[in-house]
Write an enzyme that holds these catalytic residues in place. Structure first.
Site, PDB file in Angstrom:
ATOM      1  N   ASP A 106      29.522  13.389 -70.499  1.00 41.56           N
ATOM      2  CA  ASP A 106      28.222  14.239 -70.028  1.00 41.56           C
ATOM      3  C   ASP A 106      28.860  14.977 -68.653  1.00 41.56           C
ATOM      4  O   ASP A 106      29.447  14.355 -67.611  1.00 41.56           O
ATOM      5  CB  ASP A 106      27.261  13.075 -69.441  1.00 41.56           C
ATOM      6  CG  ASP A 106      26.100  14.011 -68.935  1.00 41.56           C
ATOM      7  OD1 ASP A 106      26.129  15.055 -68.122  1.00 41.56           O
ATOM      8  OD2 ASP A 106      24.960  13.176 -68.980  1.00 41.56           O
ATOM      9  N   ASP A 133      27.384  25.214 -66.971  1.00 43.89           N
ATOM     10  CA  ASP A 133      26.798  26.233 -67.820  1.00 43.89           C
ATOM     11  C   ASP A 133      26.026  25.423 -69.014  1.00 43.89           C
ATOM     12  O   ASP A 133      26.372  25.335 -70.218  1.00 43.89           O
ATOM     13  CB  ASP A 133      27.937  27.060 -68.516  1.00 43.89           C
ATOM     14  CG  ASP A 133      27.128  28.156 -69.472  1.00 43.89           C
ATOM     15  OD1 ASP A 133      26.040  28.241 -69.197  1.00 43.89           O
ATOM     16  OD2 ASP A 133      28.094  28.349 -70.344  1.00 43.89           O
ATOM     17  N   HIS A 135      30.236  22.054 -69.026  1.00 39.32           N
ATOM     18  CA  HIS A 135      29.537  22.482 -70.190  1.00 39.32           C
ATOM     19  C   HIS A 135      30.362  23.341 -71.008  1.00 39.32           C
ATOM     20  O   HIS A 135      30.117  24.498 -70.908  1.00 39.32           O
ATOM     21  CB  HIS A 135      28.065  22.986 -70.059  1.00 39.32           C
ATOM     22  CG  HIS A 135      27.191  21.913 -69.428  1.00 39.32           C
ATOM     23  ND1 HIS A 135      27.116  21.383 -67.862  1.00 39.32           N
ATOM     24  CD2 HIS A 135      25.891  21.217 -69.875  1.00 39.32           C
ATOM     25  CE1 HIS A 135      26.234  20.582 -67.860  1.00 39.32           C
ATOM     26  NE2 HIS A 135      25.647  20.388 -68.962  1.00 39.32           N
TER      27      HIS A 135
END
Ligand SMILES: C[S@@+](CC[C@H](N)C(=O)[O-])C[C@H]1O[C@@H](n2cnc3c(N)ncnc32)[C@H](O)[C@@H]1O
Length: 288
Positions: free
Chosen positions: A145, A171, A41
């Site tokens: 993703d 994260d 992330h």
């Protein structure tokens, strides 16, 4: 998905996460073997603390700005000094209000032979990330993703080269609230199964402590499965309000040797500078 990290960059949670991230990188670099880092992330990589988003919340005022205001040369434990030095390098390159995100810190800390994969779902953030690293052949940006990347990108194999050592930073924005803890743990389990020797670091927010209990139990089991685990937390307020982020933590699976001992004095100093009245003391807990 509404979350934009620009509103939160440089807050107390970023300080904890980024001090820890650099300490993990440095521990991995103690050996010459090349390292692979996956940032599931990633965000946009670089933030402007004088920009509209950051000024609207002013969260950095109680995070990095407060830490810097209390810094005098060499006054902090090594992991904090390391983080402040990285920040100074970032600002020398990108301006006095720049704040480095995790991809920037990874690129800063790692070596020529190391490789970094960054996943980011939002198009605008992914585009900014690509722009920030278009010159750096070590960094691959994936608009995908990050949870699914555990399956797709692990065990790491970049241009036919396999990596035995490395780290995965998870994260998430926790927009799905408690459900996101389950998603993150399932992703860690998958990642660990695919790359058992990797170091895994999950950041998590702390609001009301009792709601964290199922997560903490599951985290303990995962640490046992990994063979070793560590949990660190930095609270800046009492952990009794469900409405505010009262602090945050990092769950580390397969943590580098003695990383807890290295981070403990830094956490105590961060607590002294960033925590308000009634905040519980910082935590460094061995899980397995
Ligand atoms: C907390 S921010 C990341 C901050 C960054 N790790 C840092 O330390 O600078 C979370 C980011 O994850 C992105 N995101 C949300 N869900 C995602 C997913 N499933 N896969 C990849 N990125 C996602 C959001 O757009 C946001 O930019």
């Amino acid at each position: 998905m509404n979350y934009r990290h620009a509103f939160h960059a440089g807050n107390h949670a970023d300080v904890l996460k980024h001090v820890t991230l650099l300490a993990l990188c440095d521990a991995l670099l103690a050996k010459p073997a090349p390292v692979f880092a996956l940032d599931t992330h990633a965000g946009r990589g670089l933030y402007a603390l004088a920009g509209d988003a950051a000024r609207r919340t002013a969260e950095a005022d109680d995070g990095i700005a407060r830490l810097q205001a209390s810094a005098s040369a060499g006054s902090f434990a090594a992991p904090i000094e390391r983080y402040l030095a990285a920040l100074a390098t970032c600002r020398a390159a990108h301006g006095a209000d720049a704040y480095p995100g995790s991809p920037w810190l990874l690129a800063h800390a790692l070596r020529d032979d190391d490789r970094i994969a960054c996943c980011e779902l939002q198009e605008e953030e992914a585009a900014a990330l690509r722009h920030a690293f278009h010159f750096d052949p070590r960094v691959a940006v994936h608009r995908r993703d990050g949870y699914l990347a555990m399956k797709a990108l692990l065990p790491p194999n970049v241009d036919g080269r396999r990596y035995a050592r490395g780290l995965v930073l998870v994260d998430p924005p926790y927009e799905a609230q408690l459900a996101e803890f389950d998603t993150a743990l399932a992703a860690l389990k998958e990642g660990l199964a695919r790359w058992p020797q990797g170091v895994f670091a999950l950041w998590y927010p702390v609001k009301q402590r009792r709601t964290l209990q199922p997560f903490l139990r599951a985290a303990g089991k995962l640490a046992t499965k990994a063979g070793s685990g560590l949990r660190i937390e930095l609270l800046v307020r009492p952990d009794d309000s469900p409405l505010r982020m009262n602090g945050s933590g990092m769950l580390l699976l397969n943590p580098p040797w003695r990383i807890g001992a290295a981070l403990a004095p830094a956490l105590a100093q961060l607590h002294a500078v960033l925590a308000g009245p009634g905040a519980p003391p910082p935590l460094v807990e061995t899980l397995a």
